[in-house]
Design an enzyme around this catalytic site. Structure first.
Site, short mmCIF file in Angstrom:
data_model
loop_
_atom_site.label_atom_id
_atom_site.label_comp_id
_atom_site.label_asym_id
_atom_site.label_seq_id
_atom_site.Cartn_x
_atom_site.Cartn_y
_atom_site.Cartn_z
N ALA A 66 0.86 -1.19 0.00
CA ALA A 66 0.00 0.00 0.00
C ALA A 66 0.89 1.23 0.00
O ALA A 66 2.05 1.17 0.40
CB ALA A 66 -0.87 -0.01 1.25
N GLU A 108 -0.71 -9.26 -1.51
CA GLU A 108 -2.15 -9.52 -1.35
C GLU A 108 -2.86 -9.45 -2.70
O GLU A 108 -3.76 -10.24 -2.99
CB GLU A 108 -2.76 -8.53 -0.35
N GLU A 128 3.86 -5.83 6.91
CA GLU A 128 3.01 -4.86 7.62
C GLU A 128 3.33 -4.76 9.10
O GLU A 128 3.23 -3.70 9.71
CB GLU A 128 1.52 -5.22 7.44
N1 3HC Z 1 4.52 3.54 0.23
C1 3HC Z 1 5.00 4.78 -0.04
N2 3HC Z 1 6.29 5.01 -0.32
C2 3HC Z 1 7.12 3.96 -0.33
C3 3HC Z 1 6.70 2.66 -0.06
C4 3HC Z 1 5.32 2.46 0.23
N3 3HC Z 1 4.81 1.25 0.47
N4 3HC Z 1 7.76 1.83 -0.14
C5 3HC Z 1 8.81 2.59 -0.45
N5 3HC Z 1 8.44 3.87 -0.56
C6 3HC Z 1 9.28 5.02 -0.93
C7 3HC Z 1 10.36 5.27 0.11
O1 3HC Z 1 9.90 6.12 1.14
C8 3HC Z 1 11.44 5.93 -0.73
O2 3HC Z 1 11.08 7.26 -0.91
P1 3HC Z 1 12.20 8.40 -1.00
O3 3HC Z 1 13.05 8.02 -2.17
O4 3HC Z 1 11.41 9.65 -1.17
O5 3HC Z 1 12.94 8.36 0.32
C9 3HC Z 1 11.30 5.24 -2.08
O6 3HC Z 1 9.99 4.66 -2.10
C10 3HC Z 1 12.31 4.10 -2.29
O7 3HC Z 1 12.25 3.24 -1.18
P2 3HC Z 1 13.58 2.65 -0.52
O8 3HC Z 1 14.58 3.73 -0.34
O9 3HC Z 1 13.16 1.88 0.67
O10 3HC Z 1 14.06 1.70 -1.71
P3 3HC Z 1 14.74 0.29 -1.64
O11 3HC Z 1 14.99 -0.10 -3.03
O12 3HC Z 1 15.85 0.28 -0.66
O13 3HC Z 1 13.62 -0.72 -1.03
C11 3HC Z 1 11.46 -1.70 -0.79
C12 3HC Z 1 12.45 -0.98 -1.74
C13 3HC Z 1 12.00 -3.08 -0.40
C14 3HC Z 1 10.17 -1.87 -1.54
C15 3HC Z 1 11.26 -0.85 0.49
O14 3HC Z 1 10.97 0.47 0.11
C16 3HC Z 1 10.16 -1.31 1.39
O15 3HC Z 1 10.36 -2.22 2.18
N6 3HC Z 1 9.00 -0.65 1.30
C17 3HC Z 1 7.91 -0.87 2.23
C18 3HC Z 1 7.17 -2.12 1.93
C19 3HC Z 1 6.01 -2.27 2.87
O16 3HC Z 1 6.10 -2.07 4.06
N7 3HC Z 1 4.85 -2.63 2.31
C20 3HC Z 1 3.68 -2.81 3.10
C21 3HC Z 1 2.91 -1.55 3.12
S1 3HC Z 1 1.50 -1.65 4.19
C22 3HC Z 1 0.34 -2.48 3.30
O17 3HC Z 1 0.62 -2.94 2.22
C23 3HC Z 1 -1.01 -2.55 3.92
C24 3HC Z 1 -1.89 -3.51 3.19
O18 3HC Z 1 -1.87 -4.73 3.86
C25 3HC Z 1 -3.30 -3.01 3.11
#
Ligand code: 3HC
Length: 693
Positions: A66, A108, A128
């Protein structure tokens, strides 16, 4: 090929519809992306030529979850359930074609598809929990149906992704596709399954969850085995409950349980804190006056002065990433001892299977010991890690200035001394910087990078980049006593010590801090580090409780007694001896004793930390409040679910913090003053997060 919206296109090749999403950097499932998927699926379903649909992403990854930035906004249509229903309800099979990381909502989405295929380098996970949440788009209901409840429990509570091969073996994906051929292979795969009926839906797969039904011990054992790890966190328990619902209830009901628990977590302070930390960890690398294109100094060889515990630990960081290190000592026996400790540390990792003996030998071959400082001449970075004495450090820097090549970085690992003063003895102060590693330096994730008045931008940029390379999280800070971390710790120590004299016992104060979520209390930590740090027997004058303890040879864990008594296994217990020492000391000082409430202990310990953090911002020692939080989370074990001392202050409200500090007044000590910045923000109803350092 037709555009669905700005981030989605639908192409039809023969009888296959290919829905492609492209929303850099990580294809997070923003409103626009959800809209693209929702409409794209509907359009493909409506197209009579299309028999099956491929869902694929451009860029570096499949949907990474998300869009976390949208979490604070109201509901945006289409919602996750609407999008998921469109995929799962499609009368034509949908194939998720995965590369990069299918995370959270991304996985998902994939699990709502009929089939999942992936390239071998892909990873799948539900992280998450790291945001204080649970997968809220059916993930806790579909994952156990695919991989079984045991693996699902591991995945949702650890948040760790699994690789594509493991995903294939466990049933999460259906086929591995050679790298670089994802699109074509996905189309081929879709053709193969296009006419399979009945349509395959994960929600209908019940074998794996049914097998776990009537076995509550699966969950009880899991909770017990992980109790320590999950202490204080809400999200792991909520994830477990949701998987339990998947096992024990029909799909639709399980989904409702998931929704309810997700909502509760999303509205709570823990998730708000953990989401804040997610962005804080990314923000901390950004330095307003050091642009991204600042030239970097190549670091091909590192020198370290001092082979003690710190020097050896620091060396391991570089050797671990293949950078050769030369380590200098003044005596052969000290050098041998230092190198021996490094080898032993590596050998310990072979026992846990993290390294092989060949790895150990390879790493040790990158580490050269010497007694000659001159051997550091060709190093690109030299880190001084000797004991804390300004004269001696200045002596080393003056020598390094003559020996080490121009352009190299000269760093100090001091945690206590003024680095501007250290830099004053060299002719190239722009090359000097502080690299404050935390002990054990090979384990602790935090690095305080300390810029002096003269540190050049390339030196700062290189230090930050190098920190990333060796797996640290670095915060850039300025010079002041204790920098950010220890300065804030000192503020707390003063309160804890004062409260001992007022009538609280070390174990009461420690329990309050432990229950707040810290890994250990103030006094247990002091016992671990050794109470005689900086203590000199000859000069000891029974001036503090700590001195009296040292004089009684209660110098901490290593002597079997300190604030606490320790048994053979170093388990602490409250000590009647310490209690008597404290009571006698207080009586001699004429201080009246009273019962302190846990609330007072917590507020005095923590609110002074918030105040000190505000001072640090005021003095521009830290760039932003969240950098201070990063320091305290990674260097001192501040619970992530409370977001760091600055975020905690914002959460409970700065007005309240200021009012309480004023109410405690003189108890906080004659030197204590409230930070003007804190007062100002409180008066304006603002947060520390709103203040730039
Ligand atoms: N939402 C918004 N922004 C995000 C994001 C997300 N899910 N994931 C990454 N970003 C942004 C980061 O803030 C960063 O922004 P910036 O350049 O402005 O600082 C940019 O994308 C690049 O991210 P990283 O620097 O972390 O890049 P990497 O290549 O090192 O890693 C990644 C990529 C493995 C995808 C890592 O970003 C990550 O782990 N992201 C989060 C994944 C996550 O937690 N997903 C679950 C979200 S909650 C959800 O899905 C709820 C659902 O169940 C309803």
């Amino acid at each position: 090929m037709g555009a669905i919206n700005a981030v989605a296109t639908l192409a039809v090749e023969g009888d296959i519809g290919i829905l492609t999403l492209n929303s850099p950097p990580v294809n997070a499932l923003s409103q626009q992306v959800r809209d693209g998927i929702h409409k794209g699926i509907q359009q493909a379903v409506a197209d009579t030529a299309v028999q099956a649909i491929v869902l694929i992403c451009e860029g570096k990854t499949f949907f990474a979850g998300a869009d976390i930035t949208e979490f604070t906004q109201g509901p945006l249509s289409p919602s996750f359930p609407e999008m998921i229903d469109a995929i799962e309800g499609s009368p034509k099979p949908v194939v998720a074609a995965i590369h990069g990381t299918a995370l959270g909502g991304g996985l998902e989405v994939a699990m709502a598809c009929s089939y999942r295929i992936a390239v071998p380098s892909a990873k799948c996970g539900l992280p998450e929990v790291n945001l204080g949440l649970l997968p809220g788009a059916g993930g806790t209901q579909r994952l156990p149906r695919l991989v079984g409840p045991e693996q699902a429990l591991d995945m949702v509570t650890s948040g760790k992704p699994i690789d594509a091969r493991t995903a294939l073996a466990s049933g999460l994906i259906d086929e591995l596709i050679p790298e670089g051929e994802l699109r074509n292979s996905a189309i081929e795969f879709a053709r193969k399954i296009a006419r399979n009926r009945p349509l395959r839906r994960v929600r209908d797969m019940n074998d794996k969850v049914a097998a776990a039904r009537g076995k509550p011990e699966i969950f009880a054992d899991f909770r017990k085995a992980n109790a320590r790890k999950f202490r204080g966190f809400l999200a792991p328990e909520y994830n477990i409950r949701s998987i339990e619902a998947a096992v024990n209830q029909p799909f639709a009901e399980g989904l409702q349980v998931e929704q309810q628990l997700f909502k509760e977590l999303m509205q709570g302070t823990q998730s708000a804190a953990q989401r804040y930390v997610f962005f804080a960890e990314r923000q901390v690398w950004k330095i307003p006056d050091v642009p991204d294109d600042t030239p970097i100094i190549p670091i091909k060889k590192v020198g370290i002065v001092g082979a003690g515990t710190m020097g050896g630990g620091i060396a391991m960081n570089f050797v671990n990433v293949g950078i050769p290190v030369t380590i200098v000592e003044t005596r052969q026996d000290a050098l041998d001892r230092g190198l021996g400790v490094v080898r032993k540390n590596y050998e310990r990792s072979t026992k846990s299977g993290k390294l092989t003996m060949a790895d150990v030998d390879k790493r040790m071959s990158l580490l050269t010991g010497t007694l000659e400082l001159e051997r550091l001449a060709d190093c690109d970075l030299v880190i001084e890690a000797i004991f804390e004495n300004m004269d001696v450090k200045q002596g080393v820097f003056a020598k390094l200035d003559k020996i080490v090549k121009q352009g190299a970085i000269l760093a100090t690992n001091t945690s206590a001394l003024d680095i501007n003063d250290i830099a004053s003895v060299v002719k190239r102060p722009e090359s000097v910087i502080g690299l404050h590693f935390f002990s054990p330096a090979n384990v602790m994730r935090l690095l305080e990078v300390v810029r002096t008045r003269h540190s050049s931008k390339p030196v700062i940029a290189t230090a930050m980049q190098l920190a990333k390379k060796i797996g640290k999280i670095a915060a850039l800070v300025g010079v002041c006593p204790g920098f950010v971390g220890n300065r804030i710790l000192h503020a707390r120590t003063l309160q804890a010590d004062a409260m001992l004299l007022e009538g609280a016992m070390p174990w009461q104060i420690d329990k309050v801090l432990y229950d707040f979520g810290l890994p250990m209390g103030q006094f247990a930590m002091a016992d671990l580090a050794g109470l005689d740090l900086g203590w000199v027997k000859e000069r000891s004058a029974s001036a503090t409780i700590r001195e009296v303890l040292c004089e009684a040879d209660r110098r901490g864990q290593k002597t079997g007694a300190g604030y606490y008594d320790y048994d053979e296994q170093r388990h602490p217990s409250p000590s009647p001896v310490t209690e008597k020492i404290i009571r006698d000391f207080a009586a001699k000082s004429g201080l009246p004793q009273r019962q302190l409430s846990d609330q007072e202990i917590l507020e005095r310990c923590v609110y002074v930390q918030i105040n000190e953090g505000a001072r640090i911002l005021e003095e521009k020692i830290a760039i932003r409040a969240s950098d201070i939080d990063i320091v305290w989370i990674n260097g001192y074990g501040w619970p992530v679910y409370r977001g760091g001392p600055m975020f905690y202050g914002d959460t409970i409200g700065l007005k309240h913090v200021v009012a309480k500090l004023k109410a405690y007044g003189p108890k906080l000590g004659s030197n204590f003053t409230i930070s003007p910045l804190l007062e100002k923000l409180a008066a304006e109803g603002k947060r520390l997060q709103d203040a730039a350092g």
